[in-house]
Design a protein around this motif. Structure first.
Motif, PDB file in Angstrom:
ATOM      1  N   LEU A 148      28.504  81.136  56.633  1.00  0.00           N
ATOM      2  CA  LEU A 148      28.167  81.710  57.938  1.00  0.00           C
ATOM      3  C   LEU A 148      27.635  83.125  57.773  1.00  0.00           C
ATOM      4  O   LEU A 148      26.650  83.509  58.406  1.00  0.00           O
ATOM      5  N   SER A 152      23.650  81.194  58.213  1.00  0.00           N
ATOM      6  CA  SER A 152      24.296  80.190  59.058  1.00  0.00           C
ATOM      7  C   SER A 152      23.378  79.013  59.375  1.00  0.00           C
ATOM      8  O   SER A 152      23.830  78.026  59.981  1.00  0.00           O
ATOM      9  N   CYS A 155      25.042  76.195  57.982  1.00  0.00           N
ATOM     10  CA  CYS A 155      26.352  75.822  58.502  1.00  0.00           C
ATOM     11  C   CYS A 155      26.223  74.562  59.367  1.00  0.00           C
ATOM     12  O   CYS A 155      25.193  74.332  59.995  1.00  0.00           O
TER      13      CYS A 155
END
Length: 326
Positions: A148, A152, A155
Motif C-alpha cells: 500500500l 497501491s 493492492c
C-alpha cells in the motif's frame, strides 16, 4: 461400485475410498437428493500425489476436462429439481506459474462447466473471510501494508469464499418443505426470538395484522440471514479437527469446510433422511454434519489418511447419536 479400495457402510452412512468419478459411475440414475463439496482448486492446492487427484493436473485445461467427467456423472445421479452446491474461490495467479500476478475466475469457470452439462445456475452466496488472516497465511503481495505504501495499484481485496449452487432440470419429486419455519440457526450472533418486529398496531388494525403477528418471527429473521447474498456470520474456525489426518507424505493443503456453511445448505435444501453426497469428502465434514442433522450421508475420498479419519469421525458421530437415543 468400481475399484473401491475400502468402504464403510452402515444404516445412515456410506463411505468409499477411491476415485470420485468411478464411484459416481457405479450409482444408479436419480438416486441422490443433494451434493455439496469443495473441489480441488486446479493446480493451486495438491491434496495427494496420486495421478487420479484432479489437483495434480498439468494445466487448467486438463483440470477442467477431468472435472467435466465428474459434473457429467452428477447430472445423472442427482434427482430432478434438486441441487448441487460447490464451495470455491478465485484462484491467485502467480508470477512464477502464470507469468503475471492477478486472479483466475474459478467460480465463473465452474458455472460455465455446470451449465454445459445441463444444470441451471441457481444461486451464489459470498462468504466473508478476514483479509488479515489471508495475508498472514499466504503472504500475498496485494494484501501487504508495505505494498500500500509502495504502490497501491498492486493492492487488492481479500478473497472471499463462494457457494455456487446449481439445479438439475425437472420437477422435484420430493419437495423440501419448511411448513413450521426455521427453528435453528447456524453461525455467529443468532437472531433473537422476539414476537414482533415493530410496535403493536392500533386496535382497529389488529385483525388485519393477525396473520403477520402470529407468524414465527424467529424463522423470518433466520431466513433473512440465510437469504442474504453475503454471509458475514460463518464461524471460520468451526471445522472438524484436521491435524489427525495429516501424514508424512502430506502435500500442501487440507482445509475442511466450515460446519456452519454445510449446515445452512443442508437446512435450506434437504429434507430429513435425504442422501447427501460429498465426492471430495476429505476428513468427513459433510457426512458428519449430515448425520448430525438426520440426513443420510455418502462420501468419496481418494487419499488414505483423509479417508481413514473420515471413517473415524463418522463412527464417532454415529456412537454419539446412539448414546443420545438411550
Amino acid at each position: 461400485m468400481t475399484n473401491v479400495l475400502d468402504q464403510y457402510v452402515s444404516d445412515r452412512v456410506s463411505l468409499y475410498h477411491g476415485d470420485s468419478v468411478e464411484m459416481l459411475h457405479g450409482l444408479p440414475d436419480n438416486c441422490l437428493h443433494y451434493s455439496i463439496f469443495s473441489p480441488p482448486f486446479s493446480s493451486l492446492y495438491t491434496y495427494s500425489n496420486s495421478d487420479r487427484d484432479m489437483g495434480n493436473s498439468a494445466n487448467d485445461d486438463q483440470f477442467y476436462t477431468h472435472f467435466g467427467f465428474l459434473i457429467h456423472e452428477l447430472a445423472r445421479v442427482i434427482m430432478p429439481g434438486r441441487l448441487v452446491s460447490v464451495h470455491c474461490m478465485d484462484i491467485p495467479k502467480m508470477k512464477s506459474r502464470d507469468g503475471v500476478i492477478g486472479l483466475k475466475d474459478f467460480p465463473g469457470e465452474i458455472i460455465r462447466a455446470f451449465e454445459k452439462a445441463g444444470f441451471i445456475y441457481h444461486s451464489r452466496v459470498v462468504v466473508w473471510k478476514d483479509p488479515l488472516v489471508e495475508a498472514t497465511r499466504t503472504k500475498a503481495l496485494g494484501l501487504m501494508h508495505k505494498q500500500l505504501c509502495k504502490d497501491s495499484a498492486m493492492c487488492r481485496n481479500g478473497l472471499p469464499d463462494y457457494v455456487v449452487t446449481f439445479r438439475k432440470p425437472g420437477n422435484n419429486p420430493e419437495p423440501v418443505s419448511h411448513e413450521d419455519g426455521l427453528k435453528r440457526f447456524y453461525g455467529e450472533n443468532e437472531p433473537e426470538g422476539v414476537k414482533t418486529l415493530r410496535p403493536q398496531p392500533a386496535p382497529e388494525l389488529v385483525e388485519a395484522k393477525k396473520k403477520y403477528n402470529t407468524t414465527p418471527v424467529y424463522s423470518h429473521q433466520v431466513w433473512r440471514r440465510y437469504a442474504s447474498p453475503v454471509w458475514m456470520d460463518i464461524r471460520q474456525s468451526n471445522t472438524l479437527n484436521r491435524a489427525a489426518a495429516r501424514d508424512e507424505k502430506d502435500e500442501r493443503h487440507i482445509c475442511p469446510l466450515q460446519l456452519d456453511l454445510i449446515a445452512r445448505c443442508l437446512e435450506l435444501w434437504t429434507n430429513p433422511d435425504d442422501i447427501v453426497l460429498d465426492p471430495f469428502a476429505g476428513i468427513g465434514s459433510v457426512p458428519v454434519v449430515a448425520l448430525q442433522m438426520g440426513r443420510r450421508a455418502m462420501g468419496f475420498e481418494l487419499k488414505d489418511s483423509y479417508y481413514n479419519q473420515m471413517v473415524l469421525n463418522c463412527k464417532e458421530e454415529e456412537t454419539h447419536h446412539d448414546e443420545n437415543q438411550l
